[in-house]
Motif scaffolding. Structure first.
Motif, mmCIF file in Angstrom:
data_model
loop_
_atom_site.group_PDB
_atom_site.id
_atom_site.type_symbol
_atom_site.label_atom_id
_atom_site.label_comp_id
_atom_site.label_asym_id
_atom_site.label_seq_id
_atom_site.Cartn_x
_atom_site.Cartn_y
_atom_site.Cartn_z
ATOM 1 N N LEU A 287 -64.228 -120.438 29.235
ATOM 2 C CA LEU A 287 -65.317 -120.220 28.271
ATOM 3 C C LEU A 287 -66.186 -121.475 28.157
ATOM 4 C CD1 LEU A 287 -66.318 -118.054 26.340
ATOM 5 C CD2 LEU A 287 -64.867 -118.999 24.574
ATOM 6 N N ILE A 288 -65.527 -122.637 28.127
ATOM 7 C CA ILE A 288 -66.281 -123.896 28.064
ATOM 8 C C ILE A 288 -67.065 -124.083 29.352
ATOM 9 C CG2 ILE A 288 -66.070 -126.399 27.959
ATOM 10 C CD1 ILE A 288 -63.607 -125.969 26.209
ATOM 11 N N GLN B 220 -70.547 -122.976 29.730
ATOM 12 C CA GLN B 220 -71.609 -123.739 29.080
ATOM 13 C C GLN B 220 -71.952 -125.001 29.847
ATOM 14 O OE1 GLN B 220 -73.283 -122.580 26.594
ATOM 15 N NE2 GLN B 220 -71.975 -120.789 26.721
ATOM 16 N N GLN B 221 -71.090 -125.364 30.783
ATOM 17 C CA GLN B 221 -71.322 -126.634 31.458
ATOM 18 C C GLN B 221 -72.267 -126.428 32.604
ATOM 19 O OE1 GLN B 221 -67.251 -127.820 32.061
ATOM 20 N NE2 GLN B 221 -67.503 -129.456 30.578
ATOM 21 N N VAL C 111 -53.992 -119.126 27.386
ATOM 22 C CA VAL C 111 -55.027 -119.248 26.350
ATOM 23 C C VAL C 111 -55.875 -120.490 26.616
ATOM 24 C CG1 VAL C 111 -55.410 -119.683 23.913
ATOM 25 C CG2 VAL C 111 -53.798 -117.937 24.593
ATOM 26 N N LEU D 18 -59.867 -120.515 27.516
ATOM 27 C CA LEU D 18 -60.832 -121.324 26.752
ATOM 28 C C LEU D 18 -61.586 -122.260 27.686
ATOM 29 C CD1 LEU D 18 -59.418 -122.550 23.349
ATOM 30 C CD2 LEU D 18 -61.282 -121.009 23.788
ATOM 31 N N LEU E 158 -67.754 -113.315 30.327
ATOM 32 C CA LEU E 158 -67.327 -113.233 28.921
ATOM 33 C C LEU E 158 -66.422 -112.033 28.703
ATOM 34 C CD1 LEU E 158 -70.625 -114.171 27.125
ATOM 35 C CD2 LEU E 158 -68.464 -115.383 26.989
ATOM 36 N N PHE F 248 -57.749 -112.393 26.668
ATOM 37 C CA PHE F 248 -57.082 -112.628 25.383
ATOM 38 C C PHE F 248 -56.288 -111.396 24.955
ATOM 39 C CE2 PHE F 248 -60.444 -115.972 24.551
ATOM 40 C CZ PHE F 248 -59.560 -117.028 24.636
ATOM 41 N N PHE G 86 -62.585 -112.199 27.283
ATOM 42 C CA PHE G 86 -62.113 -111.466 26.103
ATOM 43 C C PHE G 86 -60.974 -110.517 26.489
ATOM 44 C CE2 PHE G 86 -66.329 -111.837 23.521
ATOM 45 C CZ PHE G 86 -66.159 -113.206 23.515
ATOM 46 N N LEU H 110 -60.550 -130.630 27.250
ATOM 47 C CA LEU H 110 -61.372 -130.297 26.085
ATOM 48 C C LEU H 110 -60.843 -129.026 25.420
ATOM 49 C CD1 LEU H 110 -63.849 -130.992 24.470
ATOM 50 C CD2 LEU H 110 -65.229 -129.720 26.082
#
Lengths: 318, 665
Positions: free
Chosen positions: B144-145, B148-149, B137, B141, B107, B114, B111, B162
């Protein structure tokens, strides 16, 4: 005060998401808030906005706004990942006290796929499942069985942080699941009244003297001994082939009697439980007598389960 | 974070891709060793991923950090400031990716990524850079997704799709925020990127400087006129004036820095236009004579140039009104005039003598000026960007020996001669002409349009501009530099691939003009969308603008957009709540009314059997429904709610209408 609030919350939840064997997660049942990661992301966006303001840079503004919008749009996506998911109780196998109860759940999707759905009881490790579009995913949750009787599964937390992890959508679901917990089996003396079916009237309830028809211990295997009585545990310890030796319980079917035992109720139930298992394993028909209950002599799995059930529920309301 | 702390493979893959995409736009201004560090760390990280290498230990990490600090200090001279800051940021991004193990680390890397993208905007905010930045970008993202997978089955491309979908869906809301979010001035001042090599006019001028500029096709500014664009030969864009001559260089006098508003009278029709100026790192603006602007913090100086309080470090849009026919300082101030007569102590004797002789011949300044211009016209003077070398007496050498040069030579020489003849004069530097872009209806002025001309003072008429170059090479003024140079081949000779060199190819020229027009729009509408422009636009839409209107627009518009998006995402008109389940629940309720409650976890069949025992009369109908339900639900039978509904209707008819006694409490 805290307790009171908790109770009020539980009551409110009970009204809002009533217990049911299958629950579809709908708008009324889903809550959503930013996670800690989401708050950190918001802080990062704030820093980016400050950069944009101080450098008067339109592109920095644009990227900040784009990411902020992604954050907001993610609310819909996180919610959508949970919404429409159907949770069903898929049964549970009874367990003994001290074991982990396994509750089976089915997650069904009626339309789109649901990714990374985490399930669990608060305070335990959550399990994560993906549910394919219009598909089904199974999940087994374990619950420690601490007391005999019906173990109510209670409210289950279903949550999803997908797709970005910035928000968490969750619901508290009560699938109205209950799990039968049998007493913990305990080895001990055989609490029986032999041949009670014909001697009941004359002898009443009486414990037999120890030994004569008891489990004697182990003896080495002789050809012709029943393979069902092999003591596999000893074999696996390398002690050779041993057979559990029971003194002849011939003739009459034994009666397991609660009253024939002394001591604490739970202890007595545990002993009875042990013998129900032992006798069932030997396919020896037996009867079980509990105060106010009599299970007539029989054998077989059904009989065993009925006995265990009676033991589990003994003295509990319902 | 829930779940295991390890980083899913998909996330890691996208992070590595994102790292490449994030760093690429920075390559032009990062020191070379950062690239080496990046390649090394990326290779290491990939080896870790392949289980061929371990994570760096604390010593290695400390060493790398120290190395980076020393590297920044050596290549940037300091650890603070924007340039050093960006290098440190990129280095942190690279190193953090190497040592990252947990989701939390990932994470932090995302960040940081970005922020690195944002910092790239400070160096390059062109349309291309903006479009390119969508790639990193999206990759960030996707990473970042990916965090969670859980599934190993997840596909990298699906994750990126996605991410791109999320970005696309966020665009309308982003536009709303962009337009309505109130812009404010900088909260505190920050260091600016310094490493941008800007070419442009400087505070002093030797002829070679202008020749240098003529080699650059870089954009200086664009001007959009309200109404007709004046003819090319009238477009003399003043930047600044040179009043002091030391024998070689012309420079701005110290006095010119004082803000003394000179006297002038508005006459004739004004020209109204707006100028979109490229960053110049200088604080003077460009305008036609005599200009007034509404730009804040900007004033007219004693030599009629427009001066801004701070240098132009970003693209700047300003509105100007000019009065070309205005009379400037008709009375004259002795100080100003005295400065406009300054000459070096000695040197260039022949030019001085010529000036004195002209003064004798032509007592009227006007005639004298015409005589000088006529001299340039008649004598064999030539226009070239490759002038011969000049000696110590540069004016003499130019006027009487080499006679070849360009605007700076002519303007300098003429001012010198006029001063020698006692006429106050000075050199004006700026740009002349520009290329008209018919698609966007604006004039684009490039560095090679840099020009120098002369203005002299005459009692009653004030300052009058004349251009000696026009006498030598009128095509420079009427058509442009390329035409004036003719066969010399020196036009943009350093950039053989510049599309400006191939203006005769029609399609290429069309393409070039179209692209410039696109960039012009980008700069005006997007990059220039700051305080004043925002206010202007919103006032045009709403009439009056205040905090309430802004807040209402943001909240109302945002709600509307989200609502539309929600409709599109959920498609409620298509929702079909599992009809079988609904019918089964009805079945359950029906039997519950007759005191047969379904047990927790009880299957349809077991429930039906139990119900049949309790309600033997309706047993058949109950079993029929359960069988049909199971066949549809778990057997291969197709979904047919109608059949279930029919069974349910039969059951309802078979049951006594109501058994109030056994109803649920």
């Amino acid at each position: 005060m805290r307790q009171q609030l908790k109770q009020r919350w539980q009551r409110w939840l009970g009204r809002r998401i009533p217990p049911a064997a299958s629950v579809r997660l709908s708008q009324r049942r889903i809550f959503i808030v930013p996670t800690r990661v989401g708050l950190a992301f918001a802080l990062a966006l704030l820093l980016m906005l400050l950069t944009a303001i101080n450098y008067q840079n339109s592109l920095a503004y644009a990227l900040t706004f784009l990411l902020a919008s992604v954050f907001i749009v993610a609310i819909l996506h996180t919610y959508r990942n949970l919404a429409g998911l159907m949770l069903k109780a898929a049964g549970a196998r009874p367990v003994f006290v001290g074991e982990q109860g396994q509750l089976r759940l089915r997650l069904e999707s009626s339309a789109r796929a649901h990714q990374a759905i985490a399930l669990g009881w608060p305070g335990t490790a959550y399990q994560t499942r993906d549910v394919p579009a219009q598909g089904v995913s199974e999940c087994e949750l374990s619950l420690p069985a601490l007391r005999r009787g019906w173990l109510r599964a209670g409210r289950l937390r279903v949550e999803s942080r997908f797709p970005l992890g910035l928000l968490v959508a969750w619901s508290w679901v009560d699938l109205d699941q209950a799990l039968l917990v049998y007493p913990q089996p305990l080895e001990g003396e055989l609490p029986l009244v032999a041949g009670a079916d014909d001697q009941l009237d004359e002898q009443g309830m009486r414990a037999l003297g120890p030994g004569s028809e008891d489990f004697q211990g182990l003896k080495s295997y002789q050809p012709g001994d029943s393979k069902r009585r092999l003591h596999w545990k000893a074999y696996s310890r390398g002690q050779g082939l041993l057979v559990k030796d029971f003194a002849a319980l011939s003739g009459r079917d034994p009666w397991l009697d609660f009253e024939a035992l002394t001591g604490d109720v739970e202890l007595r139930l545990s002993l009875l439980c042990h013998w129900v298992l032992q006798l069932s394993e030997r396919q020896q028909p037996f009867a079980l007598r509990l105060p106010g209950q009599l299970l007539a002599p029989a054998s077989g799995e059904q009989h065993r389960d009925a006995c265990l059930r009676a033991l589990a529920l003994f003295g509990t309301p319902g | 974070m829930s779940g295991p702390a390890v980083i899913p493979r998909i996330s890691l893959t996208w992070l590595l891709v994102a790292q490449l995409l994030v760093i690429v736009p920075h390559l032009s201004h990062l020191p070379l060793w950062i690239v080496g560090l990046w390649l090394g760390c990326a290779a290491w990280r990939i080896q870790i991923l392949r289980m061929r290498a371990g994570y760096p230990n604390a010593w290695v990490k400390a060493g790398l950090m120290l190395g980076v600090a020393v590297g920044v200090l050596l290549s940037r001279g300091s650890l603070i400031g924007l340039d050093a800051g960006v290098v440190l940021l990129v280095a942190a991004f690279i190193l953090k990716l190497l040592e990252m193990r947990t989701r939390r680390d990932a994470l932090v890397v995302i960040f940081l990524g970005f922020f690195v993208v944002v910092s790239a905007y400070l160096f390059d905010d062109s349309l291309l850079a903006a479009l390119f930045s969508l790639l990193p970008v999206t990759a960030l993202l996707a990473a970042l997704i990916g965090l969670q997978q859980s599934g190993v089955a997840a596909q990298p491309w699906a994750t990126a799709r996605l991410a791109a979908g999320l970005l696309l869906q966020a665009v309308p809301l982003m536009l709303l925020l962009f337009v309505f979010f109130p812009r404010m001035g900088p909260l505190w001042s920050l260091p600016l990127p310094s490493e941008r090599a800007l070419s442009g006019l400087a505070e002093s001028m030797a002829p070679a400087d202008i020749a240098e500029l003529s080699r650059s096709g870089g954009l200086a500014f664009r001007a959009s006129f309200t109404g007709e664009v004046p003819p090319r030969e009238q477009l003399y864009w003043r930047a600044l004036t040179f009043e002091h001559f030391d024998g070689r260089r012309w420079s701005q006098s110290a006095f010119a820095r004082l803000p003394l508003a000179p006297a002038w009278e508005k006459q004739g029709e004004p020209l109204r236009y707006s100028i979109l100026m490229q960053p110049s790192s200088q604080s003077w603006l460009f305008a036609l004579d005599v200009a007034e602007t509404s730009l804040e913090n900007t004033r007219q100086m004693s030599d009629y140039r427009l001066q801004r309080g701070r240098p132009v470090e970003r693209t700047l849009l300003y509105q100007v009104t000019s009065w070309p026919a205005a009379v400037r300082e008709p009375a004259g101030s002795s100080d100003n005039l005295r400065r406009a007569l300054q000459l070096p102590e000695d040197g260039d004797p022949r030019s001085r003598a010529w000036g004195a002789e002209l003064k004798r011949q032509y007592p009227q300044p006007e005639q004298l000026v015409q005589a000088v211009l006529g001299h340039f016209n008649r004598e064999p003077f030539g226009y070239t960007l490759r002038p011969p070398r000049l000696g110590l007496n540069s004016i003499d050498d130019f006027l009487f020996e080499t006679r070849n040069g360009f605007c700076a030579h002519y303007a300098g020489a003429m001012t010198f001669v006029l001063r020698a003849a006692g006429i106050p004069a000075r050199v004006v530097a700026g740009y002349q002409g520009g290329e008209y872009n018919p698609g966007g209806d604006y004039v684009q002025v490039r560095q090679f349009d840099a020009h120098a001309w002369v203005e002299y003072w005459q009692t009653g008429k004030g300052w009058v501009s004349v251009d000696p170059t026009f006498q030598v090479a009128p095509e420079r003024i009427e058509q442009g530099l390329e035409e004036a140079l003719g066969d010399e081949q020196s036009f943009l000779e350093d950039s053989p691939f510049s599309p400006l060199r191939y203006r005769q190819l029609t399609w290429l020229n069309q393409l070039r003009l179209g692209w410039d027009n696109l960039n012009h729009g980008w700069q005006r509408l997007v990059l220039g969308y700051q305080g004043a422009q925002q206010l202007q636009l919103l006032q045009r839409w709403f009439g009056r603008i205040d905090a309430r209107v802004l807040a209402l627009s943001l909240v109302g518009g945002g709600g509307l957009l989200l609502g539309l998006l929600a409709l599109w995402l959920f498609k409620p008109w298509r929702r079909e709540r599992d009809p079988q389940q609904r019918l089964f629940q009805r079945f359950e309720r029906l039997l519950a009314r007759h005191a047969v409650q379904r047990q927790p976890g009880e299957g349809a069949r077991a429930f039906a059997e139990r119900a049949s025992l309790a309600l033997p009369v309706q047993a058949q109908v109950i079993q029929d429904f359960a069988a049909a339900f199971e066949a549809q639900r778990y057997g291969g039978d197709g979904v047919c709610p109608a059949a279930l509904r029919a069974h349910l209707a039969l059951l309802r008819r078979a049951l006594p209408w109501r058994s109030a006694a056994t109803r649920d409490p």
